[in-house]
Design a protein around this motif. Structure first.
Motif, PDB file in Angstrom:
ATOM      1  N   LYS A 141     -14.961 -10.087 -18.372  1.00  0.00           N
ATOM      2  CA  LYS A 141     -14.874 -11.458 -17.886  1.00  0.00           C
ATOM      3  C   LYS A 141     -14.538 -11.462 -16.395  1.00  0.00           C
ATOM      4  N   THR A 142     -14.980 -12.510 -15.719  1.00  0.00           N
ATOM      5  CA  THR A 142     -14.540 -12.750 -14.350  1.00  0.00           C
ATOM      6  C   THR A 142     -13.304 -13.645 -14.411  1.00  0.00           C
ATOM      7  N   ARG A 143     -12.266 -13.216 -13.721  1.00  0.00           N
ATOM      8  CA  ARG A 143     -11.005 -13.966 -13.693  1.00  0.00           C
ATOM      9  C   ARG A 143     -10.827 -14.562 -12.305  1.00  0.00           C
ATOM     10  N   MET A 144     -10.714 -15.874 -12.252  1.00  0.00           N
ATOM     11  CA  MET A 144     -10.572 -16.565 -10.979  1.00  0.00           C
ATOM     12  C   MET A 144      -9.232 -17.303 -10.957  1.00  0.00           C
ATOM     13  N   THR A 145      -8.444 -17.070  -9.924  1.00  0.00           N
ATOM     14  CA  THR A 145      -7.159 -17.753  -9.770  1.00  0.00           C
ATOM     15  C   THR A 145      -7.254 -18.723  -8.604  1.00  0.00           C
ATOM     16  N   LEU A 146      -6.779 -19.943  -8.807  1.00  0.00           N
ATOM     17  CA  LEU A 146      -6.823 -20.912  -7.727  1.00  0.00           C
ATOM     18  C   LEU A 146      -5.574 -21.773  -7.707  1.00  0.00           C
ATOM     19  N   ASP A 147      -5.227 -22.282  -6.522  1.00  0.00           N
ATOM     20  CA  ASP A 147      -4.156 -23.258  -6.407  1.00  0.00           C
ATOM     21  C   ASP A 147      -4.579 -24.504  -7.160  1.00  0.00           C
ATOM     22  N   PHE A 148      -3.673 -25.019  -7.955  1.00  0.00           N
ATOM     23  CA  PHE A 148      -4.034 -26.102  -8.869  1.00  0.00           C
ATOM     24  C   PHE A 148      -3.207 -27.346  -8.569  1.00  0.00           C
ATOM     25  N   LYS A 149      -3.872 -28.428  -8.241  1.00  0.00           N
ATOM     26  CA  LYS A 149      -3.198 -29.698  -8.025  1.00  0.00           C
ATOM     27  C   LYS A 149      -3.106 -30.413  -9.373  1.00  0.00           C
ATOM     28  N   ASP A 150      -1.892 -30.568  -9.865  1.00  0.00           N
ATOM     29  CA  ASP A 150      -1.703 -31.190 -11.176  1.00  0.00           C
ATOM     30  C   ASP A 150      -1.830 -32.702 -11.046  1.00  0.00           C
ATOM     31  N   LYS A 151      -3.059 -33.161 -11.101  1.00  0.00           N
ATOM     32  CA  LYS A 151      -3.330 -34.590 -10.961  1.00  0.00           C
ATOM     33  C   LYS A 151      -4.293 -35.024 -12.058  1.00  0.00           C
ATOM     34  N   MET A 152      -4.337 -36.308 -12.310  1.00  0.00           N
ATOM     35  CA  MET A 152      -5.232 -36.840 -13.327  1.00  0.00           C
ATOM     36  C   MET A 152      -6.682 -36.490 -12.997  1.00  0.00           C
ATOM     37  N   GLY A 153      -7.380 -35.872 -13.963  1.00  0.00           N
ATOM     38  CA  GLY A 153      -8.784 -35.546 -13.788  1.00  0.00           C
ATOM     39  C   GLY A 153      -9.055 -34.230 -13.092  1.00  0.00           C
ATOM     40  N   ALA A 154      -7.990 -33.460 -12.767  1.00  0.00           N
ATOM     41  CA  ALA A 154      -8.186 -32.205 -12.040  1.00  0.00           C
ATOM     42  C   ALA A 154      -9.000 -31.205 -12.855  1.00  0.00           C
ATOM     43  N   THR A 155      -8.686 -31.092 -14.142  1.00  0.00           N
ATOM     44  CA  THR A 155      -9.397 -30.136 -14.991  1.00  0.00           C
ATOM     45  C   THR A 155     -10.885 -30.463 -15.053  1.00  0.00           C
ATOM     46  N   LYS A 156     -11.208 -31.742 -15.210  1.00  0.00           N
ATOM     47  CA  LYS A 156     -12.621 -32.150 -15.266  1.00  0.00           C
ATOM     48  C   LYS A 156     -13.309 -31.890 -13.926  1.00  0.00           C
ATOM     49  N   GLU A 157     -12.597 -32.148 -12.853  1.00  0.00           N
ATOM     50  CA  GLU A 157     -13.177 -31.958 -11.526  1.00  0.00           C
ATOM     51  C   GLU A 157     -13.565 -30.494 -11.319  1.00  0.00           C
ATOM     52  N   ILE A 158     -12.700 -29.593 -11.761  1.00  0.00           N
ATOM     53  CA  ILE A 158     -12.978 -28.155 -11.633  1.00  0.00           C
ATOM     54  C   ILE A 158     -14.112 -27.760 -12.573  1.00  0.00           C
ATOM     55  N   ALA A 159     -14.047 -28.239 -13.818  1.00  0.00           N
ATOM     56  CA  ALA A 159     -15.070 -27.887 -14.806  1.00  0.00           C
ATOM     57  C   ALA A 159     -16.451 -28.361 -14.374  1.00  0.00           C
ATOM     58  N   ASP A 160     -16.505 -29.507 -13.702  1.00  0.00           N
ATOM     59  CA  ASP A 160     -17.791 -30.045 -13.255  1.00  0.00           C
ATOM     60  C   ASP A 160     -18.484 -29.121 -12.252  1.00  0.00           C
ATOM     61  N   VAL A 161     -17.673 -28.387 -11.466  1.00  0.00           N
ATOM     62  CA  VAL A 161     -18.252 -27.451 -10.498  1.00  0.00           C
ATOM     63  C   VAL A 161     -19.011 -26.350 -11.231  1.00  0.00           C
ATOM     64  N   PHE A 162     -18.408 -25.820 -12.289  1.00  0.00           N
ATOM     65  CA  PHE A 162     -19.059 -24.758 -13.062  1.00  0.00           C
ATOM     66  C   PHE A 162     -20.260 -25.312 -13.831  1.00  0.00           C
ATOM     67  N   ALA A 163     -20.112 -26.520 -14.392  1.00  0.00           N
ATOM     68  CA  ALA A 163     -21.220 -27.129 -15.137  1.00  0.00           C
ATOM     69  C   ALA A 163     -22.428 -27.358 -14.242  1.00  0.00           C
ATOM     70  N   LYS A 164     -22.182 -27.707 -12.999  1.00  0.00           N
ATOM     71  CA  LYS A 164     -23.261 -27.925 -12.034  1.00  0.00           C
ATOM     72  C   LYS A 164     -24.115 -26.674 -11.872  1.00  0.00           C
ATOM     73  N   HIS A 165     -23.490 -25.500 -12.022  1.00  0.00           N
ATOM     74  CA  HIS A 165     -24.205 -24.226 -11.888  1.00  0.00           C
ATOM     75  C   HIS A 165     -24.574 -23.638 -13.258  1.00  0.00           C
ATOM     76  N   ASN A 166     -24.518 -24.473 -14.304  1.00  0.00           N
ATOM     77  CA  ASN A 166     -24.882 -24.058 -15.671  1.00  0.00           C
ATOM     78  C   ASN A 166     -24.068 -22.869 -16.162  1.00  0.00           C
ATOM     79  N   MET A 167     -22.759 -22.910 -15.891  1.00  0.00           N
ATOM     80  CA  MET A 167     -21.875 -21.844 -16.335  1.00  0.00           C
ATOM     81  C   MET A 167     -20.761 -22.418 -17.207  1.00  0.00           C
ATOM     82  N   ASN A 168     -20.467 -21.711 -18.303  1.00  0.00           N
ATOM     83  CA  ASN A 168     -19.402 -22.136 -19.204  1.00  0.00           C
ATOM     84  C   ASN A 168     -18.080 -21.490 -18.819  1.00  0.00           C
ATOM     85  N   ILE A 169     -17.009 -22.242 -18.982  1.00  0.00           N
ATOM     86  CA  ILE A 169     -15.655 -21.701 -18.827  1.00  0.00           C
ATOM     87  C   ILE A 169     -15.166 -21.284 -20.209  1.00  0.00           C
ATOM     88  N   ASP A 170     -14.829 -19.993 -20.367  1.00  0.00           N
ATOM     89  CA  ASP A 170     -14.340 -19.508 -21.661  1.00  0.00           C
ATOM     90  C   ASP A 170     -12.870 -19.853 -21.879  1.00  0.00           C
TER      91      ASP A 170
END
Length: 216
Positions: A141-170
């Motif tokens: 697996k590729t492991r990516m660590t990032l600074d995370f802003k704990d705000k409403m919708g943050a998880t979706k915002e990040i997931a949308d970046v991967f979805a845009k490139h047709n990649m699933n987050i495991d």
């Protein structure tokens, strides 16, 4: 993730009257670090390699070797076992077992049925195996660590970046670090890493570390 799926079933046990040298031999032969102590099917204690080390003769002892052997030959498991014992129910989760072990600073737990009968044992090694399995690390697996802003919708915002490139987050885990910062760890089979990193950075999620774990 339930304990019953990952524990060692029907573990080797000893009785409180088992001689110490016999229990030691069982542990060495089977490469165990601990043995549940059973009386009438129920766990009344546990004996570990640490318990045995406590009674092992030190170089400073003034007793002759035959005197030490004579004393040890008279000792049984009930003389050195740890009791009362912490157990966990077979329908509990692996997470509950891990927390119990962490809180009590122990490396293994006897697993009991609803009526208190021993049905297995789960150890820190089993917990590590579950962690590796759940994270899918052995498959690579590729492991990516990032600074995370704990705000409403943050998880979706990040997931949308991967979805845009047709990649699933495991797996996606966010947590507070010992320094008080917030981080997110994302795992998956990712390509186009540079593009994803740039887009995440543009959204304010700074990628601090990227690594490939497991098989290439």
């Amino acid at each position: 993730m339930f304990i019953s799926n990952y524990m060692t079933k029907n573990p080797i046990t000893v009785s409180p009257d088992t001689p110490i040298d016999e229990a030691t031999g069982l542990m060495k032969m089977n490469h165990f670090r601990r043995l549940p102590v059973i009386k009438e099917g129920k766990v009344i204690g546990i004996i570990s390699d640490r318990d045995i080390s406590r009674i092992a003769p030190s170089p400073a002892t003034t007793l002759a070797k035959y005197e030490i052997n004579s004393l040890l030959a008279k000792m049984t498991v009930k003389d050195i076992m740890s009791t009362p014992i912490i157990t966990v129910k077979s329908d509990a989760t692996v997470e509950e077992a891990a927390l119990l072990m962490s809180d009590n600073k122990i490396g293994g737990l006897p697993v009991v049925s609803s009526i208190g009968m021993l049905v297995g044992i789960i150890t820190e090694t089993d917990i590590f195996r579950v962690f590796v399995k759940v994270m899918g690390l052995a498959a690579g697996k590729t492991r990516m660590t990032l600074d995370f802003k704990d705000k409403m919708g943050a998880t979706k915002e990040i997931a949308d970046v991967f979805a845009k490139h047709n990649m699933n987050i495991d797996s996606f885990v966010s947590f507070n670090t010992p320094t008080g910062d917030s981080e997110a760890i994302i795992r998956g089979n990712f390509s186009q890493i540079d593009e994803i990193k740039a887009e995440l950075d543009g959204l304010g999620y700074t990628v601090t570390h990227i690594a490939h774990i497991g098989k290439a």
